[in-house]
Write an enzyme that holds these catalytic residues in place. Structure first.
Site, PDB file in Angstrom:
ATOM      1  N   GLU A  81      68.559 -11.408  14.968  1.00 28.80           N
ATOM      2  CA  GLU A  81      69.192 -10.603  15.296  1.00 28.80           C
ATOM      3  C   GLU A  81      69.758  -9.263  14.763  1.00 28.80           C
ATOM      4  O   GLU A  81      70.502  -8.380  15.142  1.00 28.80           O
ATOM      5  CB  GLU A  81      69.880 -11.680  15.503  1.00 28.80           C
ATOM      6  N   GLU A 112      56.894 -30.623   7.504  1.00 30.50           N
ATOM      7  CA  GLU A 112      58.014 -30.362   6.257  1.00 30.50           C
ATOM      8  C   GLU A 112      57.941 -30.649   4.768  1.00 30.50           C
ATOM      9  O   GLU A 112      58.691 -30.967   4.272  1.00 30.50           O
ATOM     10  CB  GLU A 112      59.508 -30.164   7.165  1.00 30.50           C
TER      11      GLU A 112
END
Length: 271
Positions: A81, A112
């Site tokens: 953004e 992960e």
């Protein structure tokens, strides 16, 4: 309860399936009210991090967010953004997630748990000492994230973290640890809830203050936003009308001609 297990600890509520919808909503809301005080306590650490990142970015440095699951997705959301909001390149704030872009929508098994993979992913960006790496992990014990910040720090790169457990393993390996301790989740272990919300608030604080200090805001206006739709063109036009006193049609024409509010201000200032 050990100090490193708060995010995985039992909810303060039980028999959730027996609650009415109203009871569920009010209980979730009651838990959410614990988030802001927890974030407020981290402001000194956020300040320490931002002030150091500003210095590096002014010299061309970048900010990397790295995480897994919800934490990784939130970092990517925040990074994605920044270009449209502040008119900067998409290489200034970079979000990374264990398992790569496919993991944004669907979990990638065991990604992960690979402690070496995070640093490998960072190296594809030719990371250097002007950059900053911020690891995001509610638990503070994600191997992918810990491995990345450890190697980054060993290579003289500024590191930080956003975690929701105190005294976590991740926090031990960074220069600035931001620990927002929001307590057990409403649904036990569901860190997409309070922990994720706290992370999002902190990410907002970091990048917004960075962009302001880097000159991407004038007054309180997003003068460098990308003109990607009619709403933003109208907003930019109004900024020019308010600041320079032009008629709307002239302001709009100048905005579209120069491509941003800040460039219109620059051109008019030189006249």
């Amino acid at each position: 309860m050990s100090s490193d297990s708060i995010t995985e600890s039992e909810s303060l509520y039980d028999d959730l399936e027996q609650m009415s919808v109203r009871q569920l909503l009010e209980s979730i809301h009651a838990e959410d009210q614990k988030i802001l005080p927890a974030v407020e306590k981290t402001i000194p650490q956020i300040q320490r991090l931002v002030e150091q990142v500003v210095e590096r970015m002014q010299k061309g440095g970048r900010l990397f967010y790295i995480g897994a699951g919800t934490s990784g997705r939130l970092g990517i959301l925040d990074a994605s953004e920044i270009p449209p909001t502040y008119g900067v390149g998409d290489d200034m704030v970079i979000g990374m997630i264990a398992g790569g872009d496919q993991a944004i929508r669907k979990a990638v098994e065991k990604a992960e748990d690979n402690a070496a993979l995070g640093w490998q992913d960072l190296q594809t960006y030719n990371i250097n000492k002007l950059d900053t790496v911020v690891g995001i992990a509610a638990s503070g014990r994600t191997p992918y994230v810990i491995g990345a910040v450890k190697k980054a720090r060993e290579n003289g790169i500024l590191t930080g973290c956003i975690v929701n457990n105190p005294e976590s393993e991740l926090a031990k390996h960074v220069d600035v640890a931001i620990e927002a301790i929001v307590g057990p989740e409403f649904v036990s272990g569901s860190t997409r809830m309070k922990s994720g919300t706290a992370q999002k608030l902190i990410l907002n604080m970091i990048t917004t203050s960075l962009m302001i200090k880097l000159g991407k805001v004038k007054g309180n206006k997003m003068v460098n936003m990308q003109l990607t739709n009619q709403k933003l063109i109208a907003r930019g036009t109004q900024m020019i009308v308010d600041e320079l006193g032009f008629e709307e049609a002239i302001a709009r024409r100048l905005l579209l001609l120069h491509g941003s509010v800040s460039k219109v201000f620059e051109v008019e200032k030189r006249k």
